[in-house]
Enzyme design. Structure first.
Site, PDB file in Angstrom:
ATOM      1  N   GLU A 130      23.394   6.330 -44.958  1.00 47.17           N
ATOM      2  CA  GLU A 130      24.994   6.834 -45.211  1.00 47.17           C
ATOM      3  C   GLU A 130      24.722   8.452 -44.929  1.00 47.17           C
ATOM      4  O   GLU A 130      25.638   9.097 -44.184  1.00 47.17           O
ATOM      5  CB  GLU A 130      25.523   6.622 -46.534  1.00 47.17           C
ATOM      6  CG  GLU A 130      26.867   7.132 -46.750  1.00 47.17           C
ATOM      7  CD  GLU A 130      27.832   6.869 -45.825  1.00 47.17           C
ATOM      8  OE1 GLU A 130      28.328   5.650 -46.087  1.00 47.17           O
ATOM      9  OE2 GLU A 130      28.275   7.195 -44.809  1.00 47.17           O
ATOM     10  N   VAL A 133      24.713  10.526 -41.412  1.00 42.07           N
ATOM     11  CA  VAL A 133      26.055  10.725 -40.649  1.00 42.07           C
ATOM     12  C   VAL A 133      27.288  11.503 -41.331  1.00 42.07           C
ATOM     13  O   VAL A 133      27.466  10.980 -42.357  1.00 42.07           O
ATOM     14  CB  VAL A 133      26.582   9.680 -39.765  1.00 42.07           C
ATOM     15  CG1 VAL A 133      28.007   9.770 -39.186  1.00 42.07           C
ATOM     16  CG2 VAL A 133      25.683   8.820 -39.001  1.00 42.07           C
ATOM     17  N   GLU A 191      20.183  27.604 -38.192  1.00 35.65           N
ATOM     18  CA  GLU A 191      18.690  27.687 -38.198  1.00 35.65           C
ATOM     19  C   GLU A 191      18.529  28.949 -37.379  1.00 35.65           C
ATOM     20  O   GLU A 191      19.349  29.346 -36.532  1.00 35.65           O
ATOM     21  CB  GLU A 191      18.467  26.428 -37.692  1.00 35.65           C
ATOM     22  CG  GLU A 191      18.662  25.070 -38.354  1.00 35.65           C
ATOM     23  CD  GLU A 191      17.700  24.876 -39.500  1.00 35.65           C
ATOM     24  OE1 GLU A 191      16.771  25.276 -39.531  1.00 35.65           O
ATOM     25  OE2 GLU A 191      18.291  24.160 -40.477  1.00 35.65           O
ATOM     26  N   LYS A 206      24.135  11.497 -34.480  1.00 35.08           N
ATOM     27  CA  LYS A 206      25.194  10.805 -35.258  1.00 35.08           C
ATOM     28  C   LYS A 206      26.069   9.952 -34.616  1.00 35.08           C
ATOM     29  O   LYS A 206      26.264   9.038 -35.179  1.00 35.08           O
ATOM     30  CB  LYS A 206      25.625  12.033 -36.010  1.00 35.08           C
ATOM     31  CG  LYS A 206      24.857  12.885 -36.881  1.00 35.08           C
ATOM     32  CD  LYS A 206      25.667  14.148 -37.590  1.00 35.08           C
ATOM     33  CE  LYS A 206      24.787  14.946 -38.227  1.00 35.08           C
ATOM     34  NZ  LYS A 206      25.073  16.186 -38.756  1.00 35.08           N
TER      35      LYS A 206
END
Ligand SMILES: NC(=O)c1ccc[n+]([C@@H]2O[C@H](COP(=O)([O-])OP(=O)(O)OC[C@H]3O[C@@H](n4cnc5c(N)ncnc54)[C@H](OP(=O)(O)O)[C@@H]3O)[C@@H](O)[C@H]2O)c1
Length: 432
Positions: A130, A133, A191, A206
């Site tokens: 779970e 995504v 990032e 995803k």
């Protein structure tokens, strides 16, 4: 009756710590409402002397992965180290040893989901992802429980918080992409190496997982046409605002007559669509089911506690199945069995921004060439001309009626190569 569920956790980074904290906050409530006494008994920590800024008893740590994967006392392995390897190898070993697996790892599931699901089924255990995504949003669980009666025709997701944050800031403050990216990096929203996010690869991973659940299709993220947000300019944002749209990095898959279409790219969405209102680091998933109709899930797609909440939800889901001894008897969270054919992108409406020399006849030549190849123009707008070097140039913005991308690109290249225009500055899908 109280049932002890022993969990081994791989990794103690952001999500490992978030999962530990979420359990510490809610352990007693979970016990009271489910009878499950969840305990994280071992944690793989490859740098046991590193200060993790969290109060975890030292004896929980091990630097030896076998202490978790081969430990008969452990029921569920939670993989939170990230990356494709060794994460896949560790999950496979846990499943082969009869342990169920929970992971937040979209890269490993998108790359090796089928292998891991098959292994889980062979060993009569479960694998759930779970958190992989849209972080804290319970989209996979909803699709495989409450929404199971539906057949879905489309899914659209804003699945990457970093890019949504950048696009929102560009829209609200009129700043350039590079400037906003820098600010996002300084604030920790992006990032140092932002490629996986800004180039759309994270969203493609995803979407690949969502396509498995929604359509039963096995589509590798590398096969999903993917474009990021790096080419979005202030001019695109301004046009979208003036024309009543918002630009969002959208991961979309649709069932058409010939098969399944999918892509990840910046898209112009009508300002009134619920997805247009999803701002900053938030995520959303929009689905259309044949019974439930339009449905949108909204929430935090990342962050330690929201993602930890999703990890714990999977642990509880698996633990309840283990409790009833029916682990092999439920709808798997991932499936690859529908045989539905993936056929690329399909036709869409497009936005095209180009720069032309400001002289009579240019627009006519462009529209004539479009017409020769059956590309229909819905609307065109010329921005105010300006001096560029020794000549006057102007931006032209076209809305193109539904067309397949390869044909549009072919015609645009022809227009460019014949020097009718100076440059093609951006091409985006329009989702009406
Ligand atoms: N961050 C989010 O908001 C978010 C949201 C949804 C899903 N996820 C997913 O959650 C997973 C974890 O992400 P994160 O943000 O927690 O990453 P992170 O902060 O980098 O943490 C990763 C942890 O795994 C450890 N690790 C990495 N490789 C290892 C190896 N080969 N052997 C043993 N330990 C190893 C690291 O150890 P050291 O600390 O000692 O280096 C660290 O403790 C990823 O799959 C990510 O995609 C993250």
């Amino acid at each position: 009756m109280k049932q002890l569920i022993r969990v081994g956790m791989l990794g103690i980074g952001n999500i490992g710590r978030g999962t530990w904290q979420a359990l510490a906050m809610n352990h007693d409530r979970i016990l009271e409402s489910t009878g499950l006494d969840i305990e994280i008994v071992k944690i793989l920590n490859r740098h046991p002397d590193k200060d993790r800024g969290i109060d975890i008893p030292k004896e929980k740590y091990t630097a030896e992965v076998g202490d978790i994967l081969d430990n008969p006392e452990i029921d569920i392995v939670v993989e939170l180290i990230g990356g494709i390897e060794p994460a896949t190898e560790y999950m496979a070993r846990a499943l082969s040893n009869g342990k169920s697996v929970v992971t937040a790892n979209k890269a490993a599931i998108a790359a090796n989901g089928r292998y891991l699901v098959d292994l889980a089924q062979q060993n009569h255990v479960l694998i759930r992802c779970e958190a992989a995504v849209a972080g804290g949003i319970p989209i996979l669980t909803s699709l495989t429980t409450a929404l199971l009666s539906n057949s879905f025709s489309e899914v659209h997701g804003i699945l990457n918080g970093t890019t949504n944050y950048i696009l929102t800031q560009m829209t609200e403050y009129g700043n350039d992409y590079a400037q906003v990216l820098k600010e996002a990096q300084n604030k920790g929203f992006a990032e140092a190496d932002p490629a996986a996010d800004v180039e759309g690869y994270d969203a493609a991973n995803k979407l690949s997982i969502l396509m498995s659940i929604i359509f039963g299709a096995e589509v590798s993220p590398e096969d999903i046409p993917t474009r990021g947000i790096t080419t979005i300019a202030r001019e695109d944002i301004e046009y979208s605002l003036n024309a009543g749209y918002r630009i969002k990095l959208l991961a979309s898959a649709k069932k058409g007559k010939k098969g399944l279409y999918a892509n990840v790219e910046p898209v112009l969405i009508p300002a009134g669509h619920p997805l247009a209102a999803v701002s900053n680091e938030f995520n959303a998933v929009f689905v259309k089911g044949n019974a439930v109709d339009d449905l949108m899930f909204y929430g935090r797609g990342a962050g330690p506690l929201p993602t930890g909440s999703a990890v714990l939800g999977d642990i509880i889901g698996i633990a309840r199945k283990l409790e009833k001894d029916s682990a092999y008897d439920i709808v798997p969270q991932l499936r690859y069995d529908s045989g539905v054919k993936f056929i690329g992108e399909g036709a869409s409406k497009y936005y095209v921004r180009m720069t032309v020399t400001d002289r009579p006849g240019v627009l006519g030549r462009i529209t004539t060439t479009f017409g020769q190849f059956g590309v229909s123009v819905e609307a065109v707008r010329q921005e105010a001309p300006y001096e560029s070097g020794k000549e006057r140039v102007a931006a032209l913005i076209f809305r193109i009626f539904e067309v397949e991308r390869p044909l549009l690109y072919y015609v645009l290249n022809k227009i460019l190569n014949e020097n009718i225009i100076k440059s093609i500055d951006n091409i985006m899908r329009i989702e009406d």
